[in-house]
Design a protein around this motif. Structure first.
Motif, PDB file in Angstrom:
ATOM      1  N   ARG A  62    -110.910  62.533  11.925  1.00 46.09           N
ATOM      2  CA  ARG A  62    -110.217  61.305  12.319  1.00 46.09           C
ATOM      3  C   ARG A  62    -108.703  61.507  12.528  1.00 46.09           C
ATOM      4  NH1 ARG A  62    -112.829  57.183   8.076  1.00 46.09           N
ATOM      5  NH2 ARG A  62    -112.752  59.078   6.812  1.00 46.09           N
ATOM      6  N   ILE A  63    -108.293  62.606  13.108  1.00 45.07           N
ATOM      7  CA  ILE A  63    -106.913  62.789  13.575  1.00 45.07           C
ATOM      8  C   ILE A  63    -106.907  62.470  15.062  1.00 45.07           C
ATOM      9  CG2 ILE A  63    -105.022  64.415  13.931  1.00 45.07           C
ATOM     10  CD1 ILE A  63    -105.438  63.575  11.066  1.00 45.07           C
ATOM     11  N   TYR A  64    -106.106  61.455  15.439  1.00 44.62           N
ATOM     12  CA  TYR A  64    -106.145  60.959  16.801  1.00 44.62           C
ATOM     13  C   TYR A  64    -104.861  61.235  17.582  1.00 44.62           C
ATOM     14  CZ  TYR A  64    -110.395  58.513  15.555  1.00 44.62           C
ATOM     15  OH  TYR A  64    -111.658  58.230  15.168  1.00 44.62           O
ATOM     16  N   GLY A  65    -103.923  61.865  16.971  1.00 41.84           N
ATOM     17  CA  GLY A  65    -102.690  62.163  17.712  1.00 41.84           C
ATOM     18  C   GLY A  65    -101.820  63.168  16.972  1.00 41.84           C
ATOM     19  N   ALA A  66    -101.187  64.127  17.753  1.00 47.24           N
ATOM     20  CA  ALA A  66    -100.259  65.120  17.178  1.00 47.24           C
ATOM     21  C   ALA A  66     -99.188  65.416  18.222  1.00 47.24           C
ATOM     22  CB  ALA A  66    -101.005  66.374  16.766  1.00 47.24           C
ATOM     23  N   TYR A  67     -97.918  65.271  17.825  1.00 52.27           N
ATOM     24  CA  TYR A  67     -96.798  65.445  18.759  1.00 52.27           C
ATOM     25  C   TYR A  67     -95.700  66.246  18.074  1.00 52.27           C
ATOM     26  CZ  TYR A  67     -99.070  61.708  21.369  1.00 52.27           C
ATOM     27  OH  TYR A  67     -99.981  60.958  22.058  1.00 52.27           O
ATOM     28  N   VAL A  68     -94.979  66.989  18.920  1.00 54.83           N
ATOM     29  CA  VAL A  68     -93.830  67.765  18.449  1.00 54.83           C
ATOM     30  C   VAL A  68     -92.599  67.287  19.221  1.00 54.83           C
ATOM     31  CG1 VAL A  68     -92.774  70.036  18.238  1.00 54.83           C
ATOM     32  CG2 VAL A  68     -95.236  69.761  17.876  1.00 54.83           C
ATOM     33  N   PHE A  69     -91.541  66.912  18.461  1.00 49.20           N
ATOM     34  CA  PHE A  69     -90.280  66.460  19.052  1.00 49.20           C
ATOM     35  C   PHE A  69     -89.167  67.405  18.631  1.00 49.20           C
ATOM     36  CE2 PHE A  69     -93.006  62.804  18.359  1.00 49.20           C
ATOM     37  CZ  PHE A  69     -92.931  62.106  19.556  1.00 49.20           C
ATOM     38  N   ASP A  70     -88.125  67.472  19.492  1.00 54.35           N
ATOM     39  CA  ASP A  70     -86.967  68.271  19.093  1.00 54.35           C
ATOM     40  C   ASP A  70     -86.078  67.448  18.186  1.00 54.35           C
ATOM     41  OD1 ASP A  70     -85.675  66.466  20.676  1.00 54.35           O
ATOM     42  OD2 ASP A  70     -85.312  67.855  22.350  1.00 54.35           O
ATOM     43  N   ILE A  71     -84.943  68.018  17.811  1.00 52.76           N
ATOM     44  CA  ILE A  71     -84.090  67.336  16.819  1.00 52.76           C
ATOM     45  C   ILE A  71     -83.434  66.088  17.373  1.00 52.76           C
ATOM     46  CG2 ILE A  71     -83.696  69.440  15.477  1.00 52.76           C
ATOM     47  CD1 ILE A  71     -81.040  69.725  16.936  1.00 52.76           C
ATOM     48  N   THR A  72     -83.459  65.940  18.708  1.00 54.87           N
ATOM     49  CA  THR A  72     -82.866  64.734  19.321  1.00 54.87           C
ATOM     50  C   THR A  72     -83.886  63.633  19.513  1.00 54.87           C
ATOM     51  OG1 THR A  72     -83.299  65.528  21.569  1.00 54.87           O
ATOM     52  CG2 THR A  72     -81.200  66.164  20.528  1.00 54.87           C
ATOM     53  N   GLY A  73     -85.176  63.912  19.239  1.00 53.59           N
ATOM     54  CA  GLY A  73     -86.233  62.929  19.393  1.00 53.59           C
ATOM     55  C   GLY A  73     -86.945  63.012  20.706  1.00 53.59           C
TER      56      GLY A  73
END
Length: 486
Positions: free
Chosen positions: A77-88
């Protein structure tokens, strides 16, 4: 407050309140446990892939980021995974819930350098999202990992389940309370009401009321106990009434005895005062009667004078006997012999008036302790009074045992005794016979003799149509029942 309502308010309602609070606490604990498990799983997954993503950002290879993010979806039941930089700014991502956080919130995580988790709503869905700083091997923060888990399954329905459980509990509690109320009303309140109604009727004077024996064993036993108590009270009341009647009868007999005693004292004085003049009159009349010079008419008149003097003497003697205290000499006698002797004495009166005497005596014969001469006098007086009544053709003498007593009834088919005269029939000098044919002391003597024997005598309407006399005599000697004379 009624007992039913008191039990519901003080026992049932507090019990259900405790059960309801316990149920709500249990459901809340279940919900917290499910949510805690959800949060722990998301945070564990974030930490598990966070290290690999930090190395991938160091090498700046998109293929490594993509593979590592895809590996997160292998968890449940993991429906989302995202990677952002330090600025968002988004570097790479897969699944749902991309726009749960703005750039400022992502930068705040970078500045704090700590993981942050929260529930977020997006497009009608609820997510549990975790933000974790991604670090290089040297500890430098290179970006932020966002892992989203859709709030589905049991954790999405815990609120609904809580409400449903509360409604079901309320309906169940209402049903149980209603059932208890109905059972209490049927098996406790109604039997108690019936018993209370019986006691209220008894209190209003309906002493014959008794409880119906039915229902539960406890109420059956209570009804039996109540009936036994009412029966005991009825026996006590009957005993008190009987004692009161005996006391009234004894008081009546005492008053009559005192009256007769006073009359006896008066008669003794009269006898003393008139005795000498009567003796003189008797002697002079006797001397004149013996003279040859007087004619037959004068001799007849002198005989009448002597007869009336003897009658006065006899009346005075009866009065003295009536008021004097008597010591009755008793012996064991057969009732049949007493009745036979009395019948012999009145046989001439019966034959002269063609009257049939019907003695109905018990078999085997009854014996009693009494003075034979006095009882024969009683029977003779009553039988002779019956033969002298107007219109009598039949006399019935009945005897029967009644416990430790003998009941004698003498009845005739004559005209009876008027209701107004009954209270006076045993009074001295009361008579319905013409003047000169009765002294009015016969029934008084009968009453005195029966009283001396510890018995009672009364008058009633005979089934034959005339007068009836009932005599009750003890079969054994009962000196404690005798009425004292004044």
């Amino acid at each position: 407050m009624r007992l039913r309502n008191l039990i519901i308010v003080t026992v049932i309602v507090p019990l259900f309140l405790v059960l309801m609070i316990f149920s709500l606490v249990a459901i809340t604990s279940l919900e917290d446990n499910v949510r805690s498990k959800l949060e722990t799983e998301v945070q564990t997954i974030s930490r598990a892939i966070g290290t690999s993503l930090g190395y991938a950002l160091t090498r700046e290879t998109s293929e490594s980021l993509q593979q590592t993010l895809q590996s997160a979806f292998s968890y449940n039941r993991i429906y989302g995974a995202y990677v952002f930089d330090i600025t968002g700014k988004e570097i790479h991502g897969l699944g749902l819930g991309e726009a749960l956080y703005d750039a400022e919130e992502l930068q705040a995580v970078v500045e704090a350098g700590e993981m942050r988790s929260d529930y977020r709503d997006d497009d009608g869905w609820t997510y549990f999202s975790s933000l974790m700083p991604l670090r290089a091997p040297d500890g430098t923060i290179l970006g932020v990992l966002q892992v989203n888990r859709l709030n589905t399954g049991i954790e999405n329905y815990t609120g609904f389940l809580s409400l449903l459980a509360l409604v079901a509990f309320s309906l169940g509690a209402a049903g149980i309370v209603l059932g208890i109320w109905w059972m209490f009303r049927r098996h406790i309140e109604r039997p108690l009401s019936r018993l209370l109604e019986v006691m209220e009727r008894v209190a209003r004077g309906e002493r014959r009321q008794r409880a119906t024996i039915q229902g539960l064993d406890e109420f059956r036993r209570l009804g039996l106990a109540l009936n036994h108590m009412l029966d005991a009270l009825a026996e006590k009341d009957a005993d008190i009434e009987a004692r009161q009647r005996r006391e009234i009868e004894l008081e009546r007999r005492l008053r009559k005895s005192r009256k007769l005693a006073e009359l006896g004292v008066l008669a003794a004085g009269v006898a003393h005062e008139v005795g000498t003049p009567l003796t003189v009159i008797e002697g002079q009349a006797q001397r004149l009667e013996r003279r040859n010079a007087i004619g037959d008419d004068e001799r007849r008149r002198l005989g009448r004078i002597r007869s009336e003097v003897q009658r006065i003497v006899e009346i005075v003697r009866q009065l003295m006997d009536l008021g004097r205290q008597h010591n009755v000499d008793k012996e064991r006698l057969a009732l049949d012999d007493l009745v036979h002797d009395a019948r012999q004495l009145v046989e001439a009166d019966l034959e002269a008036r063609d009257i049939r005497l019907e003695p109905l005596l018990p078999d085997p014969p009854v014996t009693l302790l009494a003075n034979g001469q006095q009882l024969v006098q009683v029977l003779t007086n009553l039988l002779r009074n019956a033969t002298q009544a107007e219109g009598v053709r039949r006399i019935r003498l009945t005897a029967r045992r009644r416990d430790d007593s003998l009941c004698l009834t003498i009845e005739d088919d004559g005209c009876g005794i008027p209701e107004a005269d009954r209270p006076r029939v045993f009074d001295p000098f009361f008579t319905t016979k013409p003047v000169g044919q009765g002294s009015g002391l016969g029934l008084s003597m009968v009453h005195r003799i029966i009283n001396d024997h510890g018995g009672s005598i009364g008058v009633f309407d005979s089934a034959l149509g005339g007068a009836g006399f009932e005599i009750v005599l003890p079969l054994e000697d009962t000196p404690h029942e005798r009425t004292p004379h004044a």
